[in-house]
Write a protein that holds these residues in place. Structure first.
Motif, PDB file in Angstrom:
ATOM      1  N   ILE A 187     -15.023   8.391  37.243  1.00 22.29           N
ATOM      2  CA  ILE A 187     -14.885   7.910  36.522  1.00 22.29           C
ATOM      3  C   ILE A 187     -14.892   9.030  35.565  1.00 22.29           C
ATOM      4  O   ILE A 187     -16.150   8.794  35.031  1.00 22.29           O
ATOM      5  CB  ILE A 187     -14.985   6.523  35.474  1.00 22.29           C
ATOM      6  CG1 ILE A 187     -14.523   5.565  36.901  1.00 22.29           C
ATOM      7  CG2 ILE A 187     -15.051   5.848  34.806  1.00 22.29           C
ATOM      8  CD1 ILE A 187     -15.450   4.017  36.816  1.00 22.29           C
ATOM      9  N   ARG A 188     -13.678   9.054  34.787  1.00 24.62           N
ATOM     10  CA  ARG A 188     -13.882  10.110  33.716  1.00 24.62           C
ATOM     11  C   ARG A 188     -13.931   9.431  32.121  1.00 24.62           C
ATOM     12  O   ARG A 188     -13.615   7.839  31.790  1.00 24.62           O
ATOM     13  CB  ARG A 188     -12.302  11.083  32.998  1.00 24.62           C
ATOM     14  CG  ARG A 188     -12.780  12.005  32.238  1.00 24.62           C
ATOM     15  CD  ARG A 188     -11.390  12.785  32.408  1.00 24.62           C
ATOM     16  NE  ARG A 188     -10.012  12.281  32.569  1.00 24.62           N
ATOM     17  CZ  ARG A 188      -9.298  11.604  31.180  1.00 24.62           C
ATOM     18  NH1 ARG A 188      -9.856  12.212  29.636  1.00 24.62           N
ATOM     19  NH2 ARG A 188      -8.080  11.128  31.383  1.00 24.62           N
ATOM     20  N   ASP A 189     -15.117   9.899  31.186  1.00 25.60           N
ATOM     21  CA  ASP A 189     -15.043   9.454  29.662  1.00 25.60           C
ATOM     22  C   ASP A 189     -14.086   9.113  29.432  1.00 25.60           C
ATOM     23  O   ASP A 189     -12.757  10.008  29.346  1.00 25.60           O
ATOM     24  CB  ASP A 189     -16.263  10.611  29.283  1.00 25.60           C
ATOM     25  CG  ASP A 189     -16.301   9.588  27.740  1.00 25.60           C
ATOM     26  OD1 ASP A 189     -16.533   9.052  27.685  1.00 25.60           O
ATOM     27  OD2 ASP A 189     -16.879  10.624  26.862  1.00 25.60           O
TER      28      ASP A 189
ATOM     29  N   ARG B 139     -12.286   3.769  27.137  1.00 23.57           N
ATOM     30  CA  ARG B 139     -12.242   3.201  25.703  1.00 23.57           C
ATOM     31  C   ARG B 139     -10.782   3.304  24.949  1.00 23.57           C
ATOM     32  O   ARG B 139     -10.200   2.671  24.510  1.00 23.57           O
ATOM     33  CB  ARG B 139     -13.150   2.990  24.415  1.00 23.57           C
ATOM     34  CG  ARG B 139     -12.804   2.950  23.545  1.00 23.57           C
ATOM     35  CD  ARG B 139     -13.852   2.527  22.397  1.00 23.57           C
ATOM     36  NE  ARG B 139     -13.532   2.042  20.977  1.00 23.57           N
ATOM     37  CZ  ARG B 139     -13.474   0.855  21.228  1.00 23.57           C
ATOM     38  NH1 ARG B 139     -13.486   0.065  21.843  1.00 23.57           N
ATOM     39  NH2 ARG B 139     -13.095   0.388  19.066  1.00 23.57           N
ATOM     40  N   TYR B 140      -9.830   4.650  25.582  1.00 23.80           N
ATOM     41  CA  TYR B 140      -8.671   5.133  24.448  1.00 23.80           C
ATOM     42  C   TYR B 140      -7.929   5.093  26.170  1.00 23.80           C
ATOM     43  O   TYR B 140      -6.929   6.182  25.466  1.00 23.80           O
ATOM     44  CB  TYR B 140      -9.477   6.223  24.186  1.00 23.80           C
ATOM     45  CG  TYR B 140     -10.216   6.326  22.096  1.00 23.80           C
ATOM     46  CD1 TYR B 140      -9.903   5.477  22.288  1.00 23.80           C
ATOM     47  CD2 TYR B 140     -11.854   6.828  23.950  1.00 23.80           C
ATOM     48  CE1 TYR B 140     -10.817   5.322  20.972  1.00 23.80           C
ATOM     49  CE2 TYR B 140     -12.664   6.778  22.453  1.00 23.80           C
ATOM     50  CZ  TYR B 140     -12.481   5.318  21.439  1.00 23.80           C
ATOM     51  OH  TYR B 140     -13.374   6.032  20.624  1.00 23.80           O
ATOM     52  N   ARG B 141      -7.967   4.858  26.888  1.00 24.15           N
ATOM     53  CA  ARG B 141      -7.070   4.845  27.820  1.00 24.15           C
ATOM     54  C   ARG B 141      -6.146   3.034  28.364  1.00 24.15           C
ATOM     55  O   ARG B 141      -6.443   2.189  27.822  1.00 24.15           O
ATOM     56  CB  ARG B 141      -7.480   5.320  29.569  1.00 24.15           C
ATOM     57  CG  ARG B 141      -8.011   6.531  29.279  1.00 24.15           C
ATOM     58  CD  ARG B 141      -8.128   7.522  30.313  1.00 24.15           C
ATOM     59  NE  ARG B 141      -8.759   6.678  31.117  1.00 24.15           N
ATOM     60  CZ  ARG B 141     -10.180   8.058  31.274  1.00 24.15           C
ATOM     61  NH1 ARG B 141     -10.782   8.298  30.554  1.00 24.15           N
ATOM     62  NH2 ARG B 141     -10.592   7.178  31.940  1.00 24.15           N
TER      63      ARG B 141
ATOM     64  N   ASP C 291     -21.319  -0.623  24.234  1.00 25.40           N
ATOM     65  CA  ASP C 291     -21.377  -2.586  24.498  1.00 25.40           C
ATOM     66  C   ASP C 291     -21.799  -2.916  24.757  1.00 25.40           C
ATOM     67  O   ASP C 291     -21.454  -4.422  24.468  1.00 25.40           O
ATOM     68  CB  ASP C 291     -19.876  -2.244  24.093  1.00 25.40           C
ATOM     69  CG  ASP C 291     -19.266  -2.372  26.010  1.00 25.40           C
ATOM     70  OD1 ASP C 291     -20.162  -2.652  26.169  1.00 25.40           O
ATOM     71  OD2 ASP C 291     -18.143  -2.450  26.153  1.00 25.40           O
ATOM     72  N   HIS C 292     -22.705  -3.585  25.384  1.00 26.63           N
ATOM     73  CA  HIS C 292     -23.631  -4.253  25.775  1.00 26.63           C
ATOM     74  C   HIS C 292     -25.478  -4.184  25.954  1.00 26.63           C
ATOM     75  O   HIS C 292     -25.592  -4.612  25.632  1.00 26.63           O
ATOM     76  CB  HIS C 292     -23.357  -3.772  27.416  1.00 26.63           C
ATOM     77  CG  HIS C 292     -23.416  -4.939  28.545  1.00 26.63           C
ATOM     78  ND1 HIS C 292     -23.229  -6.291  27.771  1.00 26.63           N
ATOM     79  CD2 HIS C 292     -25.188  -5.451  29.844  1.00 26.63           C
ATOM     80  CE1 HIS C 292     -24.041  -7.590  29.275  1.00 26.63           C
ATOM     81  NE2 HIS C 292     -24.985  -6.455  30.168  1.00 26.63           N
ATOM     82  N   ASN C 293     -25.753  -3.056  26.340  1.00 28.04           N
ATOM     83  CA  ASN C 293     -27.538  -3.364  26.742  1.00 28.04           C
ATOM     84  C   ASN C 293     -27.745  -1.805  26.354  1.00 28.04           C
ATOM     85  O   ASN C 293     -26.916  -1.324  26.723  1.00 28.04           O
ATOM     86  CB  ASN C 293     -27.628  -3.753  27.536  1.00 28.04           C
ATOM     87  CG  ASN C 293     -28.257  -6.031  27.016  1.00 28.04           C
ATOM     88  OD1 ASN C 293     -27.859  -5.571  26.166  1.00 28.04           O
ATOM     89  ND2 ASN C 293     -28.237  -6.331  28.167  1.00 28.04           N
ATOM     90  N   ALA C 294     -28.823  -1.530  26.322  1.00 33.67           N
ATOM     91  CA  ALA C 294     -29.671  -0.147  25.942  1.00 33.67           C
ATOM     92  C   ALA C 294     -30.243  -0.095  27.642  1.00 33.67           C
ATOM     93  O   ALA C 294     -30.692  -1.138  28.370  1.00 33.67           O
ATOM     94  CB  ALA C 294     -30.822  -0.695  24.963  1.00 33.67           C
ATOM     95  N   MET C 295     -30.741   0.727  27.751  1.00 35.57           N
ATOM     96  CA  MET C 295     -31.170   1.028  29.703  1.00 35.57           C
ATOM     97  C   MET C 295     -32.538   1.038  28.660  1.00 35.57           C
ATOM     98  O   MET C 295     -33.449   2.495  28.735  1.00 35.57           O
ATOM     99  CB  MET C 295     -30.362   1.970  30.091  1.00 35.57           C
ATOM    100  CG  MET C 295     -31.236   2.822  31.065  1.00 35.57           C
ATOM    101  SD  MET C 295     -31.037   1.911  32.040  1.00 35.57           S
ATOM    102  CE  MET C 295     -29.216   2.467  32.814  1.00 35.57           C
ATOM    103  N   LYS C 296     -33.361   0.264  30.399  1.00 35.45           N
ATOM    104  CA  LYS C 296     -34.891   0.635  29.806  1.00 35.45           C
ATOM    105  C   LYS C 296     -35.511   2.235  30.298  1.00 35.45           C
ATOM    106  O   LYS C 296     -34.732   2.839  31.609  1.00 35.45           O
ATOM    107  CB  LYS C 296     -35.334  -0.468  30.858  1.00 35.45           C
ATOM    108  CG  LYS C 296     -35.357  -1.810  30.137  1.00 35.45           C
ATOM    109  CD  LYS C 296     -35.782  -2.336  30.876  1.00 35.45           C
ATOM    110  CE  LYS C 296     -35.530  -3.927  30.288  1.00 35.45           C
ATOM    111  NZ  LYS C 296     -36.513  -4.873  31.245  1.00 35.45           N
ATOM    112  N   LEU C 297     -36.168   2.892  29.814  1.00 36.76           N
ATOM    113  CA  LEU C 297     -36.277   4.411  29.411  1.00 36.76           C
ATOM    114  C   LEU C 297     -38.186   4.172  30.464  1.00 36.76           C
ATOM    115  O   LEU C 297     -38.871   5.361  30.874  1.00 36.76           O
ATOM    116  CB  LEU C 297     -36.838   5.289  28.842  1.00 36.76           C
ATOM    117  CG  LEU C 297     -35.834   4.933  27.593  1.00 36.76           C
ATOM    118  CD1 LEU C 297     -35.729   6.076  26.867  1.00 36.76           C
ATOM    119  CD2 LEU C 297     -34.196   6.021  28.665  1.00 36.76           C
ATOM    120  N   ASP C 298     -38.196   2.807  30.995  1.00 36.16           N
ATOM    121  CA  ASP C 298     -39.936   2.847  31.733  1.00 36.16           C
ATOM    122  C   ASP C 298     -39.979   3.871  32.333  1.00 36.16           C
ATOM    123  O   ASP C 298     -41.292   4.401  33.275  1.00 36.16           O
ATOM    124  CB  ASP C 298     -40.372   1.630  32.418  1.00 36.16           C
ATOM    125  CG  ASP C 298     -40.112   0.564  31.357  1.00 36.16           C
ATOM    126  OD1 ASP C 298     -40.068   0.541  29.600  1.00 36.16           O
ATOM    127  OD2 ASP C 298     -39.817  -0.757  31.109  1.00 36.16           O
TER     128      ASP C 298
END
Length: 269
Positions: free
Chosen positions: A204-206, A209-211, A55-62
């Motif tokens: 932190i467990r995945d 968003r649903y907790r 929900d924010h930004n893509a991570m750069k893969l450089d």
């Protein structure tokens, strides 16, 4: 009717924004971590307030580096970046454990020029050319960040997991491919190749968003830099730790922030 925010308050708010942005967490989310030889995985990479929430930004893969089970470096395939995530594929052609890492290091500088605040971020080799040597109020810090996940094809091995001796790193004491609900795992954290005692580790467990709550848990390493973790739920888990000290690797910087983040997968027994 609410009063307009004073100019000074607006300036203070603007100055705080970069620090608020730093609260976002970078993460890697592999589709699987335990497979057979020649199978494929796909990995998402993003930056968000909570791990694995796109929900924010893509991570750069450089600065993506993938180390194969024999210690060689292999390339990702089908790399792409959108607005909210980057993604890439990897075929596990060798038997053993792969380390998938994004490495970020550099210098951060701030100073005053003509009465206005200036900020700079870059590599040490560009510092002299881009930052005034006699800048007013010059402050320079070093950052070392390592973001990792792991995938194992067939029988695991530890060749790709050997520490570099630079910055904050994790070394699995128990197998990285053998994480199961109800079983205890032991990890050792190293700082510049030496045990990192009394280090706070956040887990932190995945599924945040649903907790109703993030559900983060914190642990501390012992005198040997080891931390023991017990898993209550299957799925991806985000581990992070950081330290601040004056042990910089370049003379320009007076302080250092070293951070480490990993994504591990916990399976049902």
């Amino acid at each position: 009717m609410t009063k307009p925010m004073p100019k000074l308050a607006l300036l203070l708010l603007a100055a705080a924004l970069p620090f608020a942005a730093s609260a976002h967490k970078g993460w890697l989310a592999p589709s699987k971590t335990v497979l057979n030889v020649d199978q494929w995985i796909t990995v998402d990479a993003g930056v968000s307030t909570d791990p694995f929430v796109r929900d924010h930004n893509a991570m750069k893969l450089d600065n993506l580096v993938i180390t194969a089970p024999d210690g060689t470096t292999v390339a990702a395939e089908n790399t792409a970046s959108g607005k909210l995530r980057s993604t890439f594929d990897l075929q596990l052609k060798q038997a053993g454990t792969y380390r998938i890492a994004i490495l970020n290091e550099g210098l951060n500088a701030s100073w005053t020029e003509d009465g206005k605040p200036k900020r700079w971020r870059g590599t040490a080799d560009k510092f002299a050319a881009e930052v005034p040597a006699k800048a007013e109020g010059l402050k320079v810090s070093e950052s070392q960040g390592r973001l990792e996940t792991f995938a194992t094809a067939g029988k695991p091995n530890d060749t790709a997991l050997k520490p570099t001796g630079k910055g904050l790193e994790l070394v699995p004491v128990s197998g990285i491919a053998d994480l199961f609900v109800g079983e205890e795992a032991t990890f050792r954290f190293l700082l510049d190749g030496k045990p990192a005692p009394n280090l706070e580790v956040e887990v932190i467990r995945d599924g945040t968003r649903y907790r109703n709550t993030i559900g983060e848990k914190t642990f501390k390493t012992d005198a040997e830099g080891q931390v023991k973790l017990s898993w209550t739920e299957p799925g991806l888990h985000y581990l992070s730790a950081s330290v601040q000290d004056a042990r910089t690797s370049v003379p320009q910087a007076k302080e250092r922030r070293a951070s480490y983040t990993a994504t591990v997968e916990v399976l049902s027994p």
